[in-house]
Design a protein around this motif. Structure first.
Motif, PDB file in Angstrom:
ATOM      1  N   ASN A 199      20.462   1.315 -10.704  1.00  0.00           N
ATOM      2  CA  ASN A 199      21.582   0.378 -10.637  1.00  0.00           C
ATOM      3  C   ASN A 199      21.319  -0.718  -9.610  1.00  0.00           C
ATOM      4  OD1 ASN A 199      23.882   3.160 -10.962  1.00  0.00           O
ATOM      5  ND2 ASN A 199      22.759   2.045 -12.508  1.00  0.00           N
ATOM      6  N   VAL A 200      20.858  -0.269  -8.412  1.00  0.00           N
ATOM      7  CA  VAL A 200      20.587  -1.238  -7.349  1.00  0.00           C
ATOM      8  C   VAL A 200      19.490  -2.211  -7.789  1.00  0.00           C
ATOM      9  CG1 VAL A 200      19.725  -1.495  -4.997  1.00  0.00           C
ATOM     10  CG2 VAL A 200      21.346   0.321  -5.532  1.00  0.00           C
ATOM     11  N   PHE A 201      18.463  -1.653  -8.392  1.00  0.00           N
ATOM     12  CA  PHE A 201      17.356  -2.502  -8.855  1.00  0.00           C
ATOM     13  C   PHE A 201      17.865  -3.519  -9.872  1.00  0.00           C
ATOM     14  CE2 PHE A 201      13.342  -3.420 -11.052  1.00  0.00           C
ATOM     15  CZ  PHE A 201      12.519  -3.631  -9.960  1.00  0.00           C
ATOM     16  N   GLY A 202      18.798  -3.074 -10.737  1.00  0.00           N
ATOM     17  CA  GLY A 202      19.371  -3.976 -11.729  1.00  0.00           C
ATOM     18  C   GLY A 202      20.111  -5.123 -11.072  1.00  0.00           C
ATOM     19  N   VAL A 203      20.920  -4.795 -10.045  1.00  0.00           N
ATOM     20  CA  VAL A 203      21.655  -5.840  -9.325  1.00  0.00           C
ATOM     21  C   VAL A 203      20.685  -6.827  -8.693  1.00  0.00           C
ATOM     22  CG1 VAL A 203      23.201  -6.281  -7.390  1.00  0.00           C
ATOM     23  CG2 VAL A 203      23.650  -4.355  -8.918  1.00  0.00           C
ATOM     24  N   LEU A 204      19.604  -6.301  -8.082  1.00  0.00           N
ATOM     25  CA  LEU A 204      18.598  -7.167  -7.471  1.00  0.00           C
ATOM     26  C   LEU A 204      17.968  -8.082  -8.516  1.00  0.00           C
ATOM     27  CD1 LEU A 204      16.787  -4.772  -4.965  1.00  0.00           C
ATOM     28  CD2 LEU A 204      18.313  -6.675  -4.444  1.00  0.00           C
ATOM     29  N   LEU A 205      17.687  -7.534  -9.699  1.00  0.00           N
ATOM     30  CA  LEU A 205      17.081  -8.332 -10.759  1.00  0.00           C
ATOM     31  C   LEU A 205      18.021  -9.455 -11.197  1.00  0.00           C
ATOM     32  CD1 LEU A 205      15.198  -5.893 -13.146  1.00  0.00           C
ATOM     33  CD2 LEU A 205      14.250  -7.678 -11.700  1.00  0.00           C
ATOM     34  N   ILE A 206      19.325  -9.129 -11.288  1.00  0.00           N
ATOM     35  CA  ILE A 206      20.302 -10.153 -11.666  1.00  0.00           C
ATOM     36  C   ILE A 206      20.307 -11.257 -10.615  1.00  0.00           C
ATOM     37  CG2 ILE A 206      22.772 -10.606 -11.923  1.00  0.00           C
ATOM     38  CD1 ILE A 206      23.029  -7.865 -13.224  1.00  0.00           C
ATOM     39  N   ALA A 207      20.335 -10.857  -9.330  1.00  0.00           N
ATOM     40  CA  ALA A 207      20.367 -11.841  -8.248  1.00  0.00           C
ATOM     41  C   ALA A 207      19.095 -12.690  -8.251  1.00  0.00           C
ATOM     42  CB  ALA A 207      20.540 -11.131  -6.910  1.00  0.00           C
ATOM     43  N   ALA A 208      17.932 -12.025  -8.432  1.00  0.00           N
ATOM     44  CA  ALA A 208      16.654 -12.750  -8.415  1.00  0.00           C
ATOM     45  C   ALA A 208      16.596 -13.749  -9.566  1.00  0.00           C
ATOM     46  CB  ALA A 208      15.495 -11.762  -8.498  1.00  0.00           C
ATOM     47  N   GLY A 209      17.018 -13.318 -10.757  1.00  0.00           N
ATOM     48  CA  GLY A 209      17.008 -14.212 -11.913  1.00  0.00           C
ATOM     49  C   GLY A 209      17.919 -15.407 -11.686  1.00  0.00           C
ATOM     50  N   PHE A 210      19.096 -15.128 -11.106  1.00  0.00           N
ATOM     51  CA  PHE A 210      20.061 -16.185 -10.813  1.00  0.00           C
ATOM     52  C   PHE A 210      19.438 -17.245  -9.899  1.00  0.00           C
ATOM     53  CE2 PHE A 210      23.475 -17.914  -8.150  1.00  0.00           C
ATOM     54  CZ  PHE A 210      24.341 -18.397  -9.116  1.00  0.00           C
ATOM     55  N   LEU A 211      18.828 -16.785  -8.787  1.00  0.00           N
ATOM     56  CA  LEU A 211      18.231 -17.724  -7.835  1.00  0.00           C
ATOM     57  C   LEU A 211      17.062 -18.474  -8.472  1.00  0.00           C
ATOM     58  CD1 LEU A 211      18.331 -15.581  -4.574  1.00  0.00           C
ATOM     59  CD2 LEU A 211      19.831 -17.476  -5.223  1.00  0.00           C
ATOM     60  N   LEU A 212      16.245 -17.753  -9.274  1.00  0.00           N
ATOM     61  CA  LEU A 212      15.046 -18.367  -9.878  1.00  0.00           C
ATOM     62  C   LEU A 212      15.416 -19.517 -10.806  1.00  0.00           C
ATOM     63  CD1 LEU A 212      12.538 -15.521 -10.781  1.00  0.00           C
ATOM     64  CD2 LEU A 212      12.121 -17.547  -9.406  1.00  0.00           C
ATOM     65  N   ILE A 213      16.572 -19.427 -11.455  1.00  0.00           N
ATOM     66  CA  ILE A 213      16.968 -20.482 -12.397  1.00  0.00           C
ATOM     67  C   ILE A 213      17.846 -21.527 -11.712  1.00  0.00           C
ATOM     68  CG2 ILE A 213      18.321 -20.969 -14.478  1.00  0.00           C
ATOM     69  CD1 ILE A 213      15.799 -19.667 -15.251  1.00  0.00           C
ATOM     70  N   VAL A 214      18.869 -21.046 -10.977  1.00  0.00           N
ATOM     71  CA  VAL A 214      19.876 -21.979 -10.460  1.00  0.00           C
ATOM     72  C   VAL A 214      19.305 -22.915  -9.396  1.00  0.00           C
ATOM     73  CG1 VAL A 214      22.050 -22.120  -9.192  1.00  0.00           C
ATOM     74  CG2 VAL A 214      21.821 -20.526 -11.086  1.00  0.00           C
ATOM     75  N   LEU A 215      18.483 -22.402  -8.484  1.00  0.00           N
ATOM     76  CA  LEU A 215      17.985 -23.269  -7.413  1.00  0.00           C
ATOM     77  C   LEU A 215      17.135 -24.433  -7.933  1.00  0.00           C
ATOM     78  CD1 LEU A 215      17.328 -20.838  -4.423  1.00  0.00           C
ATOM     79  CD2 LEU A 215      19.294 -22.306  -4.899  1.00  0.00           C
ATOM     80  N   PRO A 216      16.146 -24.174  -8.815  1.00  0.00           N
ATOM     81  CA  PRO A 216      15.390 -25.312  -9.355  1.00  0.00           C
ATOM     82  C   PRO A 216      16.280 -26.269 -10.148  1.00  0.00           C
ATOM     83  CG  PRO A 216      14.228 -23.277  -9.793  1.00  0.00           C
ATOM     84  CD  PRO A 216      15.576 -22.897  -9.277  1.00  0.00           C
TER      85      PRO A 216
ATOM     86  N   ARG B 100      19.399 -26.881  -9.664  1.00  0.00           N
ATOM     87  CA  ARG B 100      20.178 -27.652  -8.687  1.00  0.00           C
ATOM     88  C   ARG B 100      19.345 -28.813  -8.150  1.00  0.00           C
ATOM     89  NH1 ARG B 100      20.167 -26.819  -3.153  1.00  0.00           N
ATOM     90  NH2 ARG B 100      21.880 -27.839  -2.047  1.00  0.00           N
ATOM     91  N   TRP B 101      18.098 -28.540  -7.804  1.00  0.00           N
ATOM     92  CA  TRP B 101      17.205 -29.569  -7.247  1.00  0.00           C
ATOM     93  C   TRP B 101      17.006 -30.693  -8.257  1.00  0.00           C
ATOM     94  CZ3 TRP B 101      12.203 -31.430  -8.296  1.00  0.00           C
ATOM     95  CH2 TRP B 101      11.590 -32.150  -7.255  1.00  0.00           C
ATOM     96  N   VAL B 102      16.679 -30.299  -9.497  1.00  0.00           N
ATOM     97  CA  VAL B 102      16.414 -31.303 -10.533  1.00  0.00           C
ATOM     98  C   VAL B 102      17.677 -32.118 -10.827  1.00  0.00           C
ATOM     99  CG1 VAL B 102      15.879 -31.597 -12.993  1.00  0.00           C
ATOM    100  CG2 VAL B 102      14.537 -30.005 -11.616  1.00  0.00           C
ATOM    101  N   ALA B 103      18.813 -31.417 -10.981  1.00  0.00           N
ATOM    102  CA  ALA B 103      20.052 -32.095 -11.356  1.00  0.00           C
ATOM    103  C   ALA B 103      20.474 -33.084 -10.279  1.00  0.00           C
ATOM    104  CB  ALA B 103      21.151 -31.061 -11.583  1.00  0.00           C
ATOM    105  N   LEU B 104      20.341 -32.661  -9.017  1.00  0.00           N
ATOM    106  CA  LEU B 104      20.739 -33.559  -7.922  1.00  0.00           C
ATOM    107  C   LEU B 104      19.876 -34.818  -7.900  1.00  0.00           C
ATOM    108  CD1 LEU B 104      21.576 -31.180  -4.941  1.00  0.00           C
ATOM    109  CD2 LEU B 104      23.097 -32.812  -6.067  1.00  0.00           C
ATOM    110  N   ARG B 105      18.594 -34.661  -8.093  1.00  0.00           N
ATOM    111  CA  ARG B 105      17.697 -35.823  -8.066  1.00  0.00           C
ATOM    112  C   ARG B 105      18.001 -36.751  -9.217  1.00  0.00           C
ATOM    113  NH1 ARG B 105      12.627 -35.395  -4.648  1.00  0.00           N
ATOM    114  NH2 ARG B 105      12.171 -37.439  -5.503  1.00  0.00           N
ATOM    115  N   LEU B 106      18.181 -36.155 -10.408  1.00  0.00           N
ATOM    116  CA  LEU B 106      18.454 -36.976 -11.581  1.00  0.00           C
ATOM    117  C   LEU B 106      19.784 -37.713 -11.423  1.00  0.00           C
ATOM    118  CD1 LEU B 106      17.258 -34.827 -14.606  1.00  0.00           C
ATOM    119  CD2 LEU B 106      16.194 -36.864 -13.624  1.00  0.00           C
TER     120      LEU B 106
END
Lengths: 447, 398
Positions: free
Chosen positions: B68-85, B87-93
């Motif tokens: 369960n914990v590993f699953g939560v970590l995977l969700i968080a990691a996936g979220f950061l891996l997609i949302v942060l880039p 955010r960077w691209v959208a702000l620049r554009l």
């Protein structure tokens, strides 16, 4: 200028001829797990002879560093549909080879035939223990080629100096001999050694008529559990541990395939007086003594006095025929298999290496030439197997993921020899670990 | 597993992603609604990046807490891996900036087609032989898969979570860090010392320098064989000399206390040539006037070395720490394989060597894939930390 012209003409002529050759001969690729001149070279020489004899085939033999690498290369080639015609698998990978679906049994490929292209198979001529190992579900499955047994090599020069007249036959005799050897003024560093390869544990287990796995060692039905942590298994580890603690046993720390060379080095430099080893290197071991001025005597592998000797098992590898070959390639492969293991070739293969001559006729041929009288070390492995009682234990275990399970066993031996852990606990843990591996293997492979 | 869970997670991702980007856009004086919209979509993709292919298997009823914990970590990691880039691209554009830095350097390509065309062969090779296999490793790591067995079985994240309880894996992890640290520290200290000596203007310095570099040209396997002969406990050269000089015999290869040192020594020797080469080049760039000024001010040779030469070499040291770290993690394989084979008592089984044992020797592709992904994340993390920590202490000169 004239020279240049001649060169161009010669090249063109060559280009015209080469494809013509290639079109005529059917390619038969053979992959084996040897790279040394003695064994790969021998196979390549046989291929050359064969190609001269049967110009319609072009047999090429390719060598791989070891059985594990060849195993991996075969699996990858299968995924890419680029399997050769014949692959050598070591004996413990037999179940993996059967389950893989890459191969066809020899019996099935032969059908009613007893010979192909005039090359007779004479499967009845193959000696008992070898035929027993490779006969699965009543069918001759793969063609035995390099077959050995675990035997004992003694440096008789040292043993005689210590007042030991004959190589030890039992574990107690080993200890008694070691006591004398290590009392010598010029005692070697250690008394004896062995390669920490899973095969030796299996040999000592089989000698006590103890099975490695359930369901008749995997012979009656697919093995579902390993059972090596029995009293017999613990006895092996306890004996080795005792010998190491007394300072008799030299353990190089190398496991599996890497362990052989460490033993070679210790024995040839006379750091030890005796060693367990494979009969496959009888020629090399005998010659080492000649080169370094000591007498090498081969004998049966010493056994546990408490449980007695039932027999020993074979080792080595066999040649598997790939499934789904074109008819002419399959015939070429069968012809080469028959040629490579015929009476004469089985005899010279034995003389070159020390692997057992797998045919009764080859042994008779060698005996007729007086080979065993002048080279007594070469008859030990065959005698050991011939006098073994065939039971489910001495026929050898057939189970899935055996190579991986062997690594668990050698790690257990390693732990016992290098720590204070009790052999029974270590072996019980190893058995539990091995059962997980076997269970996962069967999950993927059992019907 | 509750069948509404995927929906719940998706909503959570949308809310978090929308909130984060909406807030970011407002701070950058852009439309918060646009940011929230983009963020919500990115958030949904992010939380599903690992979980959708896994079909939320980590939350099935019979799963352990670790899963369960590993699953939560995977969700968080996936979220950061997609949302942060995103955010960077959208702000620049949104701010009207170009994604790739403005190319005004003379000689730079003007169009966009031609440079990509030139990059195409490299990219093709990278995609086919690096990126595709890497992605396939992720897929393999969720399977029970054996080389030579056509059938596979899905095992969710078992290949990862089973390692938590595996003491041999944790030992291997600690061992890898220790061996790597020793190789880097001992290797760099020795290399700098030797380079400093070889840099002195003496007769035949060029010959010394050439001879010092050649171990680098030897393959790790050959180095392994050389050291196998040197370290061999019974017939080795090192023990022969130790024995005849001090009556000492060290069980280099069959004692777990010494075997890691044999690996460290062999690896240091192997990488020293490379390090010396870089330090020699670096030493040539240390300004002589600085050293002379210090000498006039009364600094002795040691002080000049420690206070001037070492700081001036810090960019090179920083570079060498990272290359040596990578070497220690990945390229010691050949040396270990020939010298000890991971033994005795697994005392030289580094994470890299373990992956070989599990994946090739034992044919267990799924478990080996999971372990190699952990090693991959570990090395990325270490390199990142070094960049963060190293940059502050490195002086690139005026």
């Amino acid at each position: 200028m004239l020279k240049f012209k001649t060169l161009v003409v010669a090249l063109l002529a060559l280009l015209a001829v080469v494809p013509a050759f290639a079109q005529d001969a059917v390619d038969v690729k053979v992959w084996i797990a040897f790279t040394d001149a003695g064994r790969l070279g021998w196979a390549q020489e046989r291929a050359a002879e064969f190609n001269a004899l049967f110009p319609q085939y072009n047999v090429t033999v390719e060598g791989y560093a070891n059985y594990e690498e060849l195993f991996a290369a075969t699996a990858l080639a299968a995924e890419q549909n680029s399997l050769p015609a014949i692959v050598q698998y070591f004996e413990v990978a037999t179940q993996d080879a059967r389950d893989s679906g890459y191969f066809k049994s020899i019996a099935e490929a032969l059908g009613d035939r007893t010979e192909v292209n005039g090359q007779a198979f004479n499967l009845d001529d193959i000696i008992g223990p070898v035929a027993a190992y490779y006969t699965l579900d009543g069918q001759f499955t793969s063609m035995p080629w390099n077959t050995s047994s675990a035997i004992w090599f003694s440096n008789m020069t040292i043993l005689n100096a210590a007042g030991v007249d004959a190589p030890p036959a039992t574990w107690d005799e080993v200890e008694a001999a070691c006591e004398k050897v290590m009392a010598l003024d010029s005692a070697p560093e250690y008394c004896f050694t062995f390669p920490n390869h899973g095969w030796f544990f299996e040999q000592w287990l089989a000698q006590q008529n103890a099975e490695f796995a359930n369901n008749g060692n995997g012979r009656d039905a697919r093995a579902t559990e390993v059972t090596f942590a029995s009293d017999a298994g613990v006895a092996v580890l306890a004996w080795l541990d005792d010998m190491a603690q007394k300072g008799y046993l030299y353990y190089s720390g190398a496991q599996g395939g890497a362990s052989w060379s460490t033993v070679d080095q210790a024995f040839s430099s006379q750091q030890v007086a005796m060693t367990a080893y494979s009969s496959s290197d009888t020629a090399v071991y005998t010659q080492v003594g000649v080169d370094n001025g000591f007498e090498v005597l081969a004998s049966f592998l010493p056994y546990n006095d408490d449980t007695g000797w039932t027999g020993n098992l074979i080792g080595g590898a066999s040649l598997w025929l790939v499934n789904g070959l074109a008819a002419e390639v399959e015939d070429g492969a069968l012809t080469f298999l028959a040629f490579m293991t015929n009476t004469e070739n089985a005899a010279t293969w034995h003389q070159t290496t020390g692997y057992i001559a797998i045919r009764t006729s080859a042994n008779e041929l060698l005996a007729g030439e007086g080979w065993f009288e002048t080279n007594p070390n070469f008859s030990v492995a065959a005698d050991q197997l011939a006098t073994s009682t065939v039971t489910s234990a001495t026929r050898g275990a057939i189970l899935g993921a055996f190579p991986a399970i062997r690594n668990v066993v050698t790690a257990a031996v390693d732990t016992v020899l290098l720590t204070d852990s009790a052999p029974a606990d270590v072996l019980a843990q190893a058995q539990a670990d091995a059962n997980v591996i076997l269970e996962e293997y069967n999950l993927l492979n059992a019907e | 597993m509750d069948s509404s869970l995927p929906l719940l997670v998706a909503v959570l991702g949308a809310v978090l992603g929308g909130g984060l980007l909406g807030w970011s856009f407002r701070r950058a004086s852009q439309s918060p609604a646009l940011g929230a919209g983009i963020g919500a979509v990115a958030g949904v993709f992010g939380v599903g990046l690992f979980m959708a292919p896994l079909n939320f298997c980590t939350f099935e009823a019979d799963r352990t807490t670790a899963d369960n914990v590993f699953g939560v970590l995977l969700i968080a990691a996936g979220f950061l891996l997609i949302v942060l880039p995103v955010r960077w691209v959208a702000l620049r554009l949104a701010a009207g900036q170009r994604l790739i830095g403005a190319q005004s350097t003379p000689g730079a390509f003007k169009g966009t087609v031609l440079p990509w065309l030139f990059l195409l062969p490299t990219l093709t090779v990278l995609v086919l032989f690096l990126y595709y296999p890497s992605f396939d490793t992720f897929r393999l790591s969720t399977l029970l898969a054996r080389l030579g067995t056509p059938r596979t079985a899905f095992v969710c994240v078992n290949n990862y979570t089973r390692l938590i309880a595996d003491t041999s894996y944790l030992n291997s992890l600690v061992l890898t860090l220790l061996i790597s640290a020793a190789i880097v520290v001992i290797g760099l200290v020795l290399s700098l010392t030797v380079a400093n000596f070889a840099y002195q203007p003496i007769k035949g310095a060029k010959i010394y320098r050439a001879l010092l570099v050649w171990p680098y040209a030897i393959s790790p396997a050959v180095a392994g064989v050389i050291f196998l002969i040197l370290f061999n406990p019974t017939g080795g050269i090192i023990n022969y000399f130790l024995g005849s000089l001090f009556n000492l015999k060290i069980p280099w290869l069959n004692d777990p206390a010494f075997a890691p040192w044999a690996i460290i020594l062999a690896s240091v020797w192997k990488s020293m040539g490379y390090n010396i080469l870089f330090y020699l080049a670096g030493l040539q760039n240390v300004p002589n006037d600085l050293l002379e000024a210090a000498a006039i001010d009364g600094a002795n040779a040691l002080q000049r070395f420690v206070r001037i030469v070492v700081p001036m070499l810090s960019p090179i040291t920083f570079f060498l720490v990272i290359t040596n770290m990578t070497y220690a993690f990945f390229d010691t394989f050949g040396t270990i394989d020939y010298l000890t084979g991971g033994g005795p008592l697994s005392s030289t089984t580094t994470l890299m060597y373990r992956i070989y044992q599990v994946g090739i020797r034992n044919n267990d592709l799924g478990k080996a894939s999971a372990e190699s992904i952990i090693l991959f994340v570990l090395v990325i993390g270490l390199t990142y930390l070094q960049f963060r920590g190293g940059e502050r202490r490195v002086s690139y000169g005026a």
